[in-house]
Design a protein around this motif. Structure first.
Motif, short mmCIF file in Angstrom:
data_model
loop_
_atom_site.label_atom_id
_atom_site.label_comp_id
_atom_site.label_asym_id
_atom_site.label_seq_id
_atom_site.Cartn_x
_atom_site.Cartn_y
_atom_site.Cartn_z
N SER A 8 0.83 -1.21 0.00
CA SER A 8 0.00 0.00 0.00
C SER A 8 0.86 1.26 0.00
CB SER A 8 -0.95 -0.01 1.20
OG SER A 8 -0.24 -0.06 2.42
N ILE A 9 1.94 1.26 0.77
CA ILE A 9 2.82 2.43 0.81
C ILE A 9 3.55 2.57 -0.52
CG2 ILE A 9 4.91 3.39 1.86
CD1 ILE A 9 3.92 2.29 4.54
N SER A 10 3.97 1.47 -1.12
CA SER A 10 4.65 1.52 -2.42
C SER A 10 3.72 2.05 -3.51
CB SER A 10 5.16 0.13 -2.80
OG SER A 10 6.04 -0.38 -1.83
N LEU A 11 2.46 1.62 -3.48
CA LEU A 11 1.48 2.13 -4.46
C LEU A 11 1.30 3.63 -4.31
CD1 LEU A 11 -1.19 -0.71 -4.18
CD2 LEU A 11 0.31 -0.27 -6.13
N ASN A 12 1.15 4.08 -3.08
CA ASN A 12 1.01 5.53 -2.86
C ASN A 12 2.30 6.27 -3.19
OD1 ASN A 12 -1.65 6.07 -2.26
ND2 ASN A 12 -1.42 5.77 -0.06
N GLY A 13 3.45 5.61 -3.04
CA GLY A 13 4.71 6.22 -3.43
C GLY A 13 4.75 6.51 -4.92
N ALA A 14 4.24 5.57 -5.73
CA ALA A 14 4.15 5.80 -7.18
C ALA A 14 3.26 7.00 -7.48
CB ALA A 14 3.63 4.55 -7.87
N LEU A 15 2.12 7.06 -6.80
CA LEU A 15 1.21 8.20 -7.01
C LEU A 15 1.85 9.52 -6.57
CD1 LEU A 15 -2.24 6.69 -5.93
CD2 LEU A 15 -1.28 6.92 -8.23
N ALA A 16 2.58 9.49 -5.45
CA ALA A 16 3.25 10.70 -4.98
C ALA A 16 4.27 11.19 -6.02
CB ALA A 16 3.94 10.45 -3.64
N GLY A 17 5.01 10.25 -6.62
CA GLY A 17 5.95 10.63 -7.67
C GLY A 17 5.25 11.23 -8.87
N LEU A 18 4.12 10.66 -9.24
CA LEU A 18 3.34 11.19 -10.38
C LEU A 18 2.82 12.58 -10.08
CD1 LEU A 18 1.44 7.90 -11.27
CD2 LEU A 18 2.94 9.17 -12.83
N VAL A 19 2.26 12.77 -8.90
CA VAL A 19 1.74 14.09 -8.53
C VAL A 19 2.87 15.12 -8.52
CG1 VAL A 19 0.71 15.45 -6.67
CG2 VAL A 19 -0.22 13.19 -7.23
N ALA A 20 4.00 14.75 -7.94
CA ALA A 20 5.11 15.70 -7.79
C ALA A 20 5.69 16.14 -9.12
CB ALA A 20 6.20 15.09 -6.90
N ILE A 21 5.78 15.23 -10.09
CA ILE A 21 6.40 15.58 -11.38
C ILE A 21 5.46 16.36 -12.27
CG2 ILE A 21 5.70 13.50 -12.64
CD1 ILE A 21 9.11 15.39 -12.82
#
Length: 410
Positions: A269-282
């Motif tokens: 779950s944290i890894s999935l949200n990490g991917a989303l955080a990277g997408l939002v940030a870029i």
């Protein structure tokens, strides 16, 4: 011959914009699956219904008035001139008018659906419909006008290419206001104030939703180039696709490593949200940073994510079932600031000083003050009218049957 080439260019640009919009629209089921998977099965139909309705209602209202508030002639750099149903002459005369309207409509729906995750499992359905209307007609288009509509922030030189702050942070800060006022889910915090985990019912759905969102982001970011014909556009689209993908991948890997080190397990779950955080940030600087910069933005976003989740959950005691505030709010704010650091043409790390970083900070603060402030007012009114939160019995037994008379699982 010249007329034929011009027609070909118009066709390519319009088709690219529409295909990108279709990809962004496909993010709507991605959001629905993430939220459904990260929450309990007894509320799944409610969550799916909310995601269906915020897109449907948002599409109608953004067409009626939201688009012109965002892109109409500027009134003092704050708001566009409203034009109900585009009744003024001229709309549709330009070849791109309808494609632009559809592309911007799917972005508006994204801002609204972020709020759903932050307030999941205890919000009355009618209250959700009300604040979806307010977000689509007031909160999102007015702040969007400040930037993409040519308003005061764009005049300062603020850069948010595809919406780290304009779309994602705005939705998250409204969600933060809502989650703060509605309060945590029953059983989330013990008498000693300690946070209790309330696991989602289906991480497979959540993972599928994240992959759909990752895929749809190639419409969100590259699509914001708004044109595809010609060498410059072709190069830009390829560049943006690469920076987008690298940041997402780096965010996922970094979040996994942080979870592995901190919690002794590589959390899905944290890894999935990490991917989303990277997408939002870029999203803010996908056009302005090089691939190495995108990698670092993803790494930092993925590193911040688990600590942001802990901060809201354990320090502020804000119950956000899917981590939407951390992913979209914190990730969006960081990504917006990162443009001032990693932009190859204006960033601090490339010898261009702190001017852009300062402008980006002004924008981050402005979006927070606007979205969080109006969110507090909106949800305070809904709470006082007793339509914000469901009763204890409904929350315990599930919103599906009581709110909708049906269940997602039989």
């Amino acid at each position: 011959m010249e007329e034929t080439l011009q027609g070909l260019q118009i066709g390519i640009d319009n088709m690219w914009l529409l295909v990108a919009a279709f990809l962004v629209m496909f993010m709507q089921p991605g959001f629905a699956l993430v939220e459904a998977g990260f929450t309990r099965s007894k509320n799944t139909a409610n969550i799916l219904m909310k995601n269906l309705m915020d897109f449907s209602i948002g599409s109608i209202l953004y067409w009626i008035i939201g688009f012109t508030i965002m892109y109409g002639d500027s009134i003092g750099g704050f708001i566009g001139m409203p034009d109900l149903f585009f009744m003024s002459d001229g709309f549709g005369d330009n070849y791109s008018d309808y494609a632009d309207l559809f592309f911007q409509t799917v972005f508006a729906a994204t801002a609204a659906t972020i709020v759903s995750g932050a307030m999941a499992e205890r919000t009355e359905f009618k209250a959700y419909l009300i604040f979806s209307i307010v977000i689509t007609v007031v909160i999102y288009p007015i702040s969007g006008h400040w930037t993409w509509g040519g308003g005061w922030l764009s005049q300062l030189g603020f850069h948010d290419f595809a919406g780290s702050s304009i779309v994602h942070s705005v939705g998250a800060w409204v969600g933060l206001a809502g989650a703060s006022i509605i309060g945590p889910r029953l059983g989330k915090y013990g008498k000693d104030g300690k946070a209790n985990a309330i696991p989602g019912h289906n991480l497979a759905l959540g993972a599928l939703g994240v992959f759909i969102l990752w895929f749809g982001w190639f419409g969100f970011n590259p699509g914001s180039q708004l044109a595809a014909a010609g060498t410059d556009n072709a190069v830009a689209i390829g560049h943006i696709a690469v920076t987008t993908n690298l940041a997402a991948a780096a965010g996922a890997v970094t979040a996994m490593l942080v979870a592995w080190f901190r919690y002794k397990r590589p959390s899905l779950s944290i890894s999935l949200n990490g991917a989303l955080a990277g997408l939002v940030a870029i999203t803010a600087g996908c056009d302005a940073v090089n691939p190495m910069g995108a990698l670092f933005i993803g790494i930092i976003a993925g590193f911040i994510l688990p600590f942001a989740v802990e901060f809201f959950d354990k320090v502020l005691k804000v119950d956000d079932p899917v981590g939407a505030i951390s992913v979209h709010g914190v990730g969006g704010a960081f990504g917006t600031l990162a443009v001032g650091l990693f932009s190859t043409s204006e960033g601090l790390f490339y010898g261009h000083g702190t001017k852009l970083l300062g402008i980006q900070a002004v924008g981050v603060l402005a979006f927070f003050a606007w979205a969080f402030g109006l969110g507090l007012v909106l949800f305070f009114i809904l709470k006082k009218t007793n339509i914000l939160r469901v009763s204890k019995r409904i929350e315990e037994e599930g919103l599906d049957v009581y709110e909708h008379g049906e269940s997602a699982y039989n």
